[in-house]
Design an enzyme around this catalytic site. Sequence first.
Site, PDB file in Angstrom:
ATOM      1  N   ASP A   1      -9.746  -4.541  -5.599  1.00 44.81           N
ATOM      2  CA  ASP A   1      -9.143  -3.530  -4.853  1.00 44.81           C
ATOM      3  C   ASP A   1      -9.605  -2.260  -5.782  1.00 44.81           C
ATOM      4  OD1 ASP A   1      -7.619  -1.551  -3.698  1.00 44.81           O
ATOM      5  OD2 ASP A   1      -5.641  -2.582  -4.181  1.00 44.81           O
TER       6      ASP A   1
ATOM      7  N   SER B   1       0.837  -1.155   0.007  1.00 47.62           N
ATOM      8  CA  SER B   1      -0.208   0.092   0.044  1.00 47.62           C
ATOM      9  C   SER B   1       0.750   1.270   0.038  1.00 47.62           C
ATOM     10  CB  SER B   1      -0.968   0.068   1.195  1.00 47.62           C
ATOM     11  OG  SER B   1      -1.959   1.100   0.955  1.00 47.62           O
TER      12      SER B   1
END
Length: 337
Positions: free
Chosen positions: A275, A172
Site C-alpha cells: 500500500d 481507508s
Amino acid sequence: MSGHAAPAPHVVEDYRGVIQLLSDGTVVRSDAGAGAGALLPPEDFPDVPGVQWKDLVYDATHGLKLRVYRPPTAGDAERLPVLVCFHGGGYCLGTFEKPSFHCCCQRLASELRAVVLSADYRLGPEHRLPAAIDDGAAVLSWLRDQAMSGPGADSWLAESADFSRVFVAGESAGGNMSHHVAVLIGSGQLTVDPLRVAGYMLLTPFFGGVERAPSEAEPPAGAFFTPDMSDKLWRLSLPEGATRDHPVANPFGPDSPSLAAVAFPPVLVVVAGRDILHDRTVHYAARLKEMEKPVELVTFEEEKHLFLSLQPWSEPANELIRVMKRFIHKDEGSNNF
C-alpha cells in the site's frame, strides 16, 4: 448585447471517470468509469447465515442512515459489544450498501459477536470536509442518545447492546474518520457519556501530506492505489484551496494541533505492505507511541489497500477478523477465541 454565448462548463477534475468536477461547480457521477471496475471485485458476496440487519435514520436533517447488524441468537440474555464502522472511498466514494462492505459487516457481527453499526456519511466534492467527520460525530451522538433512552431505544440495541463496550473502526477514509472521532472524544469536544468508547481500529487508514512518504514516492510492487489517485481524492474532498497538509489529511502536519493532551483508549492500526500509505501509517502509529498512547500496529506484508472489503472471504481477511476479535475481547478471557 453580446452575441457570444457563455463557454460551456469544462472538466477541472476527473477521478477515473467515476467523479467529474466541472468548472461551474457541477459534479457528475458515473458507475461506468474505470475506477468503478478497479474497486469492485468480480465475486459473489453471500449472506452470513443468521445475521439480521435493518436500516435506521441517524440524521434526518441530512437524510443519513446507518445499517444495524446483529449476530445469530442475539437477545437480552447476552450484552454484546457495539462496533461502529465507517466505509472507505477517499471521502468521495462508497456506501454501506456496497455488497463487499455489507458482507464484511455481516462477518464482523457474526464472528466478533457484536452489534455492528455501519454508517453512511456525506461525500465530497458535493460536501467537502469536515462534513463527513461531523457526520461521524453525529453517529456517536445518536448512539449516545440511544444509550440514554433505555427501553425507548431501538429494540435491537435495547436488547443486545453493551454501551460500555463501544468500538469505532474504519477502513481507508473510514480509518481517517475514526482517528478524528477519537480526537473529538478524547479532547472533550464531543461528549458521549454514558457510552464508553473502549477502542479504535484504523484499517489501512487514508492519510496524506504535501511531502511524499517513501512508499508514496516509490510505490510498492502491486499497489493498485496510486499517489495520483490519492491526490485527486484529497483535492475533491478537502476544503477548496487546502493542501494535503490540512489537519484532516495530515494529523501531524505544520498546521495540525498537538495530540499530546488527547486521551486515547487502545488503538489498533492495521497497515498493508503493498500500500502506498504503508510508511505514512507506520509513521502515524509511531508518533502516537512517542506520546505514550496505547497503540498496537499490525502489518499484513503481502496485502494491498482496502484488502478487507475488497476480498472479504480471503485468508488475509480471515486473519484480520481474528486480530479484531482479539482486540475487542482481550479483557474477557481466553474463552472468547
